[in-house]
Structure formats: structure tokens, C-alpha cells
Design a protein around this motif. Structure first.
Motif, PDB file in Angstrom:
ATOM      1  N   LYS A   1       0.834  -1.197   0.000  1.00 35.59           N
ATOM      2  CA  LYS A   1       0.000   0.000   0.000  1.00 35.59           C
ATOM      3  C   LYS A   1       0.871   1.250   0.000  1.00 35.59           C
ATOM      4  O   LYS A   1       1.899   1.295   0.676  1.00 35.59           O
ATOM      5  N   PRO A   2       0.474   2.286  -0.736  1.00 37.46           N
ATOM      6  CA  PRO A   2       1.224   3.547  -0.692  1.00 37.46           C
ATOM      7  C   PRO A   2       1.030   4.232   0.652  1.00 37.46           C
ATOM      8  O   PRO A   2       0.010   4.041   1.324  1.00 37.46           O
ATOM      9  N   PHE A   3       2.031   5.008   1.068  1.00 30.29           N
ATOM     10  CA  PHE A   3       1.843   5.795   2.282  1.00 30.29           C
ATOM     11  C   PHE A   3       0.987   7.018   1.958  1.00 30.29           C
ATOM     12  O   PHE A   3       0.913   7.469   0.811  1.00 30.29           O
ATOM     13  N   LYS A   4       0.324   7.546   2.966  1.00 30.58           N
ATOM     14  CA  LYS A   4      -0.549   8.703   2.778  1.00 30.58           C
ATOM     15  C   LYS A   4       0.282   9.920   2.399  1.00 30.58           C
ATOM     16  O   LYS A   4       1.271  10.245   3.067  1.00 30.58           O
ATOM     17  N   ASN A   5      -0.118  10.593   1.346  1.00 29.07           N
ATOM     18  CA  ASN A   5       0.628  11.740   0.833  1.00 29.07           C
ATOM     19  C   ASN A   5       0.253  13.002   1.603  1.00 29.07           C
ATOM     20  O   ASN A   5      -0.414  13.900   1.079  1.00 29.07           O
ATOM     21  N   LEU A   6       0.667  13.064   2.868  1.00 36.74           N
ATOM     22  CA  LEU A   6       0.367  14.232   3.693  1.00 36.74           C
ATOM     23  C   LEU A   6       1.337  14.300   4.868  1.00 36.74           C
ATOM     24  O   LEU A   6       1.485  13.335   5.617  1.00 36.74           O
ATOM     25  N   ILE A   7       2.020  15.434   4.993  1.00 34.85           N
ATOM     26  CA  ILE A   7       2.880  15.724   6.134  1.00 34.85           C
ATOM     27  C   ILE A   7       2.316  16.963   6.811  1.00 34.85           C
ATOM     28  O   ILE A   7       2.088  17.984   6.154  1.00 34.85           O
ATOM     29  N   LYS A   8       2.082  16.877   8.092  1.00 38.43           N
ATOM     30  CA  LYS A   8       1.592  18.040   8.828  1.00 38.43           C
ATOM     31  C   LYS A   8       2.758  18.669   9.575  1.00 38.43           C
ATOM     32  O   LYS A   8       3.337  18.059  10.465  1.00 38.43           O
TER      33      LYS A   8
ATOM     34  N   ASP B   1       3.360  21.867  11.723  1.00 38.22           N
ATOM     35  CA  ASP B   1       2.692  22.972  12.398  1.00 38.22           C
ATOM     36  C   ASP B   1       1.350  23.237  11.708  1.00 38.22           C
ATOM     37  O   ASP B   1       0.525  22.335  11.603  1.00 38.22           O
ATOM     38  N   THR B   2       1.135  24.432  11.171  1.00 38.61           N
ATOM     39  CA  THR B   2      -0.151  24.757  10.544  1.00 38.61           C
ATOM     40  C   THR B   2      -0.167  24.459   9.046  1.00 38.61           C
ATOM     41  O   THR B   2      -1.195  24.652   8.392  1.00 38.61           O
ATOM     42  N   LEU B   3       0.951  23.977   8.499  1.00 34.21           N
ATOM     43  CA  LEU B   3       1.046  23.760   7.055  1.00 34.21           C
ATOM     44  C   LEU B   3       0.873  22.282   6.715  1.00 34.21           C
ATOM     45  O   LEU B   3       1.580  21.429   7.238  1.00 34.21           O
ATOM     46  N   ASP B   4      -0.088  21.987   5.841  1.00 30.27           N
ATOM     47  CA  ASP B   4      -0.242  20.642   5.294  1.00 30.27           C
ATOM     48  C   ASP B   4       0.622  20.537   4.043  1.00 30.27           C
ATOM     49  O   ASP B   4       0.428  21.290   3.082  1.00 30.27           O
ATOM     50  N   ILE B   5       1.580  19.617   4.049  1.00 29.75           N
ATOM     51  CA  ILE B   5       2.529  19.472   2.954  1.00 29.75           C
ATOM     52  C   ILE B   5       2.188  18.225   2.156  1.00 29.75           C
ATOM     53  O   ILE B   5       2.076  17.131   2.716  1.00 29.75           O
ATOM     54  N   ILE B   6       2.024  18.392   0.834  1.00 28.15           N
ATOM     55  CA  ILE B   6       1.604  17.303  -0.047  1.00 28.15           C
ATOM     56  C   ILE B   6       2.559  17.229  -1.232  1.00 28.15           C
ATOM     57  O   ILE B   6       2.790  18.229  -1.919  1.00 28.15           O
ATOM     58  N   PHE B   7       3.127  16.042  -1.472  1.00 35.13           N
ATOM     59  CA  PHE B   7       4.000  15.861  -2.627  1.00 35.13           C
ATOM     60  C   PHE B   7       3.230  16.169  -3.912  1.00 35.13           C
ATOM     61  O   PHE B   7       2.088  15.753  -4.087  1.00 35.13           O
ATOM     62  N   GLY B   8       3.883  16.900  -4.815  1.00 33.74           N
ATOM     63  CA  GLY B   8       3.270  17.212  -6.099  1.00 33.74           C
ATOM     64  C   GLY B   8       2.299  18.366  -6.066  1.00 33.74           C
ATOM     65  O   GLY B   8       1.769  18.754  -7.115  1.00 33.74           O
ATOM     66  N   GLN B   9       2.051  18.936  -4.881  1.00 30.35           N
ATOM     67  CA  GLN B   9       1.140  20.078  -4.764  1.00 30.35           C
ATOM     68  C   GLN B   9       1.780  21.248  -4.022  1.00 30.35           C
ATOM     69  O   GLN B   9       1.706  22.389  -4.475  1.00 30.35           O
ATOM     70  N   THR B  10       2.403  20.969  -2.887  1.00 29.72           N
ATOM     71  CA  THR B  10       3.040  22.027  -2.101  1.00 29.72           C
ATOM     72  C   THR B  10       4.327  22.479  -2.778  1.00 29.72           C
ATOM     73  O   THR B  10       5.100  21.657  -3.277  1.00 29.72           O
ATOM     74  N   THR B  11       4.561  23.787  -2.800  1.00 28.52           N
ATOM     75  CA  THR B  11       5.769  24.328  -3.418  1.00 28.52           C
ATOM     76  C   THR B  11       6.796  24.717  -2.355  1.00 28.52           C
ATOM     77  O   THR B  11       6.452  24.952  -1.192  1.00 28.52           O
ATOM     78  N   LEU B  12       8.053  24.809  -2.779  1.00 22.16           N
ATOM     79  CA  LEU B  12       9.090  25.280  -1.861  1.00 22.16           C
ATOM     80  C   LEU B  12       8.814  26.701  -1.407  1.00 22.16           C
ATOM     81  O   LEU B  12       9.123  27.073  -0.270  1.00 22.16           O
ATOM     82  N   ASP B  13       8.228  27.508  -2.270  1.00 23.19           N
ATOM     83  CA  ASP B  13       7.928  28.891  -1.898  1.00 23.19           C
ATOM     84  C   ASP B  13       6.913  28.946  -0.760  1.00 23.19           C
ATOM     85  O   ASP B  13       7.010  29.804   0.129  1.00 23.19           O
ATOM     86  N   GLU B  14       5.944  28.035  -0.766  1.00 24.10           N
ATOM     87  CA  GLU B  14       4.968  27.985   0.322  1.00 24.10           C
ATOM     88  C   GLU B  14       5.631  27.570   1.628  1.00 24.10           C
ATOM     89  O   GLU B  14       5.315  28.107   2.698  1.00 24.10           O
ATOM     90  N   ILE B  15       6.559  26.616   1.547  1.00 23.32           N
ATOM     91  CA  ILE B  15       7.275  26.180   2.748  1.00 23.32           C
ATOM     92  C   ILE B  15       8.159  27.307   3.270  1.00 23.32           C
ATOM     93  O   ILE B  15       8.226  27.565   4.476  1.00 23.32           O
ATOM     94  N   GLN B  16       8.837  28.003   2.364  1.00 28.02           N
ATOM     95  CA  GLN B  16       9.686  29.125   2.767  1.00 28.02           C
ATOM     96  C   GLN B  16       8.861  30.239   3.414  1.00 28.02           C
ATOM     97  O   GLN B  16       9.278  30.840   4.411  1.00 28.02           O
ATOM     98  N   LYS B  17       7.698  30.522   2.861  1.00 27.16           N
ATOM     99  CA  LYS B  17       6.836  31.563   3.424  1.00 27.16           C
ATOM    100  C   LYS B  17       6.435  31.225   4.849  1.00 27.16           C
ATOM    101  O   LYS B  17       6.336  32.102   5.714  1.00 27.16           O
ATOM    102  N   GLU B  18       6.229  29.928   5.119  1.00 26.56           N
ATOM    103  CA  GLU B  18       5.788  29.491   6.442  1.00 26.56           C
ATOM    104  C   GLU B  18       6.939  29.429   7.444  1.00 26.56           C
ATOM    105  O   GLU B  18       6.787  29.814   8.606  1.00 26.56           O
ATOM    106  N   PHE B  19       8.127  28.963   6.998  1.00 23.71           N
ATOM    107  CA  PHE B  19       9.208  28.661   7.937  1.00 23.71           C
ATOM    108  C   PHE B  19      10.498  29.441   7.698  1.00 23.71           C
ATOM    109  O   PHE B  19      11.455  29.298   8.459  1.00 23.71           O
TER     110      PHE B  19
END
Length: 217
Positions: free
Chosen positions: A54-61, A63-81
Motif C-alpha cells: 500500500k502507498p503511504f498517505k501523501n500528507l505531512i503536517k 505545524d499549521t502547514l499541510d505538505i503534499i508531494f506534487g502540490q506544495t511548493t518550496l515557496d509555500e514552505i519558505q513563506k511558512e518557515f
């Protein structure tokens, strides 16, 4: 018949191969280092490997940011952290990443968010996350905020051990590196999603982790 772990890891390594280019003219002076560098340079190619049903769930939490492979960008991560986005390569082969020195699950660690190759696109979509225990920051790693220490993974992490991997995937090793992989069936557009997990263990305790997901034809 399922695809072999070697083929899946080879496909991911091929797409990620531009993470280690030498062309300084097309990036900054900082090279990718640490555990992800070992993986993407082929240093784990002969490690014990298993397929997982089975594939692992494509979601990393984080803090307040939900991180998803293929959807979340580095710019969004940088803006948050915060932090500085590093880059190597050029054009379709450009690779970008953020690295933080943080305390993950109570362990001093380096944490990388990586976007690489054509699968990541011009938006620098995330396709790999890696972390390793370390008392010192790797080159190019910024001090991360305390909020980044509060993260929830879909798979065992640095706080876990050999038994957690056995419970999750049915097999593990006590020392060294072990790899797990999954290939999903093609979707209606003919796209196949590949997932890979790589763990490093020391006397039964996880001290390095990398997980990635790519979608390709």
C-alpha cells in the motif's frame, strides 16, 4: 507482477539526478549534502529493499502547514518557515531545496525539502523530504523555527526504531540502510505514481529518513 524496488528507486534517482550537478555557474555555492546526497548519488543502491503493498498517505503536517508531494511548493514552505531556497542546475534539470536545523521528535536534526527535475515543474513542487539526526547544521541549512519541530508523518520517523518499521512494513534491519517502495496503478491519464522510503538505522534506532513521490508517464 509488481515493479521491483530497484526499478522504482532507479526511476526516482534518475529524475533526481540533477540534484548533484557540478555546474556552479547555474546555481549557488552550496551543494546538497547529508543523507539525501547519499541516496541520490547511488550510495544506498545495494541496500536491503522491500516492496510495500500500500502507498503511504501523501500528507505531512508541519505545524499549521499541510505538505503534499506534487502540490506544495518550496515557496509555500519558505513563506511558512523562512530559510533560503538553494538551487543547482539549469532549465528542466534545475534542482531546488530548503534545509533547516531543527529538533525533530526531540532529536537535533537537519531537515530537507527538495524539488527536482521536470516532475517538479516551474513551480518548484515538492517531491522529496529527508531528515537525519545531527548536532551540527549541514552546509546551507538555516536555523529552523520552533514551530517546525511539530510535525506528523504518514510513516515511522526519527523517534522510531526497528520494531516500528517491522510493524509498519513487515520487515526491517537492525543496522544500516533499508528501502521500501510502492508503485501505484496508472490513473485515467496513464500517469504512474512511485513512492520510495529510505531509512538508516544504528543499533535498531532510526537516525536517517527520506521519503519521496514522483508521478510520471
Amino acid at each position: 507482477m509488481g515493479t521491483s524496488p530497484m526499478r522504482i528507486m532507479a526511476a526516482i534517482a534518475f529524475i533526481a539526478s540533477s540534484l548533484l550537478p557540478l555546474q556552479q555557474a547555474h546555481g549557488d555555492d552550496v551543494k546538497l549534502s547529508g543523507f539525501p546526497s547519499l541516496i541520490l548519488s547511488g550510495g544506498t543502491a545495494k541496500s536491503t529493499s522491500y516492496t510495500i503493498p500500500k502507498p503511504f498517505k501523501n500528507l505531512i503536517k508541519a505545524d499549521t502547514l499541510d505538505i503534499i508531494f506534487g502540490q506544495t511548493t518550496l515557496d509555500e514552505i519558505q513563506k511558512e518557515f523562512g530559510g533560503e531556497i538553494r538551487k543547482r542546475g539549469a532549465g528542466a534539470d534545475v534542482a531546488s531545496w530548503l534545509c533547516y536545523q531543527v529538533a525533530l521528535d526531540g532529536h537535533a536534526s537537519n531537515l530537507w525539502f527538495i524539488s527536482n527535475g521536470q516532475a517538479a515543474g516551474s513551480k518548484r513542487l515538492l517531491n522529496m523530504v529527508s531528515a537525519e539526526e545531527s548536532d551540527t547544521a549541514r552546509s546551507g541549512c538555516s536555523q529552523g523555527p520552533e514551530t517546525l519541530t511539530e510535525w506528523v508523518l504518514p510513516v515511522p520517523g526519527l523517534k522510531d526504531d526497528e520494531r516500528a518499521l517491522q510493524n509498519a512494513f513487515g520487515a526491517s534491519v537492525n543496522d544500516g540502510i533499508v528501502r521500501y517502495s510502492n508503485q501505484m496503478a496508472p490513473d485515467s491519464n496513464g500517469l504512474t505514481t512511485l513512492q520510495a522510503l529510505v531509512y538508516r538505522l544504528n543499533d535498531g534506532q532510526i537516525d536517517g529518513i527520506s521519503f519521496s513521490q514522483i508521478t510520471t508517464k
